[in-house]
Design a protein around this motif. Sequence first.
Motif, PDB file in Angstrom:
ATOM      1  N   GLU A  91       0.838  -1.149  -0.351  1.00 54.32           N
ATOM      2  CA  GLU A  91      -0.042   0.112  -0.382  1.00 54.32           C
ATOM      3  C   GLU A  91       1.068   0.882   0.322  1.00 54.32           C
ATOM      4  O   GLU A  91       1.241   2.342  -1.151  1.00 54.32           O
ATOM      5  CB  GLU A  91      -0.962   0.450   1.220  1.00 54.32           C
ATOM      6  CG  GLU A  91      -1.982  -1.049   1.268  1.00 54.32           C
ATOM      7  CD  GLU A  91      -3.037  -1.321   2.448  1.00 54.32           C
ATOM      8  OE1 GLU A  91      -2.365  -0.427   3.663  1.00 54.32           O
ATOM      9  OE2 GLU A  91      -3.392  -1.889   2.166  1.00 54.32           O
ATOM     10  N   LYS A 112      -7.826   4.734  -5.081  1.00 54.66           N
ATOM     11  CA  LYS A 112      -8.532   4.763  -3.999  1.00 54.66           C
ATOM     12  C   LYS A 112      -7.771   3.245  -2.812  1.00 54.66           C
ATOM     13  O   LYS A 112      -7.844   2.374  -3.337  1.00 54.66           O
ATOM     14  CB  LYS A 112      -9.321   4.842  -3.016  1.00 54.66           C
ATOM     15  CG  LYS A 112      -9.819   4.387  -2.206  1.00 54.66           C
ATOM     16  CD  LYS A 112     -11.940   5.175  -1.909  1.00 54.66           C
ATOM     17  CE  LYS A 112     -10.892   5.077  -0.098  1.00 54.66           C
ATOM     18  NZ  LYS A 112     -11.736   6.105   0.297  1.00 54.66           N
ATOM     19  N   GLY A 114      -7.314   1.045  -0.286  1.00 55.37           N
ATOM     20  CA  GLY A 114      -7.784   0.610   1.112  1.00 55.37           C
ATOM     21  C   GLY A 114      -8.367  -0.729   0.813  1.00 55.37           C
ATOM     22  O   GLY A 114      -7.544  -1.096   0.173  1.00 55.37           O
ATOM     23  N   LYS A 115      -9.115  -1.119   1.938  1.00 51.76           N
ATOM     24  CA  LYS A 115      -9.719  -2.459   2.240  1.00 51.76           C
ATOM     25  C   LYS A 115      -9.641  -3.410   1.404  1.00 51.76           C
ATOM     26  O   LYS A 115      -9.778  -4.374   0.801  1.00 51.76           O
ATOM     27  CB  LYS A 115      -9.930  -2.770   3.662  1.00 51.76           C
ATOM     28  CG  LYS A 115      -9.992  -2.439   4.932  1.00 51.76           C
ATOM     29  CD  LYS A 115     -10.915  -2.468   6.637  1.00 51.76           C
ATOM     30  CE  LYS A 115     -10.294  -2.025   7.587  1.00 51.76           C
ATOM     31  NZ  LYS A 115     -11.260  -1.909   8.676  1.00 51.76           N
ATOM     32  N   SER A 116     -11.024  -2.247   0.760  1.00 46.19           N
ATOM     33  CA  SER A 116     -12.098  -3.152  -0.676  1.00 46.19           C
ATOM     34  C   SER A 116     -10.628  -3.146  -1.484  1.00 46.19           C
ATOM     35  O   SER A 116     -10.916  -4.016  -2.896  1.00 46.19           O
ATOM     36  CB  SER A 116     -13.064  -2.358  -0.954  1.00 46.19           C
ATOM     37  OG  SER A 116     -12.494  -1.050  -1.486  1.00 46.19           O
ATOM     38  N   LEU A 117      -9.506  -2.730  -1.955  1.00 46.43           N
ATOM     39  CA  LEU A 117      -8.829  -3.625  -3.144  1.00 46.43           C
ATOM     40  C   LEU A 117      -8.120  -4.095  -3.107  1.00 46.43           C
ATOM     41  O   LEU A 117      -6.802  -4.883  -1.744  1.00 46.43           O
ATOM     42  CB  LEU A 117      -7.830  -1.957  -3.450  1.00 46.43           C
ATOM     43  CG  LEU A 117      -6.318  -2.272  -4.545  1.00 46.43           C
ATOM     44  CD1 LEU A 117      -7.064  -2.176  -5.598  1.00 46.43           C
ATOM     45  CD2 LEU A 117      -5.449  -1.079  -3.971  1.00 46.43           C
ATOM     46  N   PRO A 118      -8.585  -5.529  -3.699  1.00 42.03           N
ATOM     47  CA  PRO A 118      -8.267  -6.885  -3.442  1.00 42.03           C
ATOM     48  C   PRO A 118      -6.145  -7.308  -3.546  1.00 42.03           C
ATOM     49  O   PRO A 118      -5.290  -6.294  -3.880  1.00 42.03           O
ATOM     50  CB  PRO A 118      -8.054  -7.397  -4.039  1.00 42.03           C
ATOM     51  CG  PRO A 118      -9.416  -6.643  -4.701  1.00 42.03           C
ATOM     52  CD  PRO A 118      -9.807  -5.410  -4.995  1.00 42.03           C
TER      53      PRO A 118
END
Length: 489
Positions: A91, A112, A114-118
């Motif tokens: 990240e 972006k 964040g957590k949603s990015l695999p």
Amino acid sequence: MAITPTLAPLPDDAVDTLVLGRRIRHLRTARGLTLDELGAAIGRAASQVSMIENGHREPKLSLLSQIAAALGVPVAELLREEAPSRRSALEVELERAQRGPLFASLAMPTVKVGKSLPTDALEALVRLQAEVQRLLTEKAATPEEARRANAELRATMRAQDNYFPELEEHARRLLGAVEHPGGPLSQRGTADIAAHLGFTLHYVHDLPHSTRSVTDLANRRIYLPHGLTSSSDPRSALLQAIASFVLGHAEPRDYGDFLRQRVETNYLAAALMLPEAGAAELMREAKAERRLSVEDLRDAYAVPYETAAHRFTNLATRHLDVPVHFMKVHESGTLHKAYENDGVRFPSDPLGAIEGQPVCKNWTARIVFAIPDRFSPYYQYTDTPTGTFWCTSRVQGSSEGDFSVSVGVPFQHVRWFRGRETTERAVSRCPDPTCCRQAPTELADRWADRAWPSARPHASTLAALPTGAFPGVDTTEVYEFLDRHAPQG
């Protein structure tokens, strides 16, 4: 294939806000705290905590102390340089790339992080960014870039009179550590320096063809070729390997860095073989007696002529107040490398680079190839557009053909040197093409339309420079070699 990015180092006094933010987020989530809960504990809004965790704000030390107390860790734990996890490191790498000049120049929309990015998508983006950067660097690694870097390095050397006090100090410390008595450094003395630094020496028959030595930093081993050519100094490759370690050289960032490292290793190796105190004293005595000679320096320290010539340029201006120039010229007439601080004008291209340029046929460095006596030094005065220079030159063989190695000084300084009585004299009008590059009119008229020579170009004429961390080195071959020779268990 998974990748683990290596984060670029920051200045010693800088705080990496991206890593700091990831460490705070990692500790907060590990303790089951929300942004609101951590914010309440330190008296700040959740949005402010989020700004810190995303690396958009650097907290003052007082606020950092509050955050550390709320998370139950010392401040030092928050300021550690490494990311708290591999995911966090990825990240940080992507965030840093998106804020850098490469993304800005491409005008790409940001992603972006964040957590949603695999994680697999994150890995792919980080690798894609690294590959784009590599391709841009490779594109820049052209002969023009190399010549520009070489010209800049030569300017630095000239500004310092080719004398580097910090490298001389490294040599003094190493020689002192092995109680070197002065004078020539023996092969045993060279091995003692390696042992002092914790290295063992291993002579092998299968050293990678693109290397002079290979250093195994993990097991403190230096691998050297088992056999040496008659022109090789058995100390040279080992001392250069030692020099790279002592100077803390890392993988070169660019071609300029590669050239600087090469100059530093060669300099330190020579400073070990010809220690400053003794060599300078020998030169001062010779100047006082008007018998300065590169040959005497060579013989006193049992080194190759080229090494003695290089070392002479290191010490002559600093210790004798004598400006000098040095040249190494291939038998084809092209300049291989050179140095000057005495006003001589070397041939150069529009970028100011001199390597590969044709040297005037009337200069000592060219005429010496026609001298039948290869055992005695050749001396000559040459009148040039920038003044008269005296030069001494010798020819030496190599696997790439013969080279002349020359050292010269302006006319007003020749009174200190052996060979000043020579009657050999030439005139050079270069860069005027009528000096030696343009054929005489009668000859040109006879052959201009009747000749078609087939040139023998170097393979690198049109090619970009070798790419990779160490230009010209096959790293796969090196790694396979180390695997074969690494101690087992």
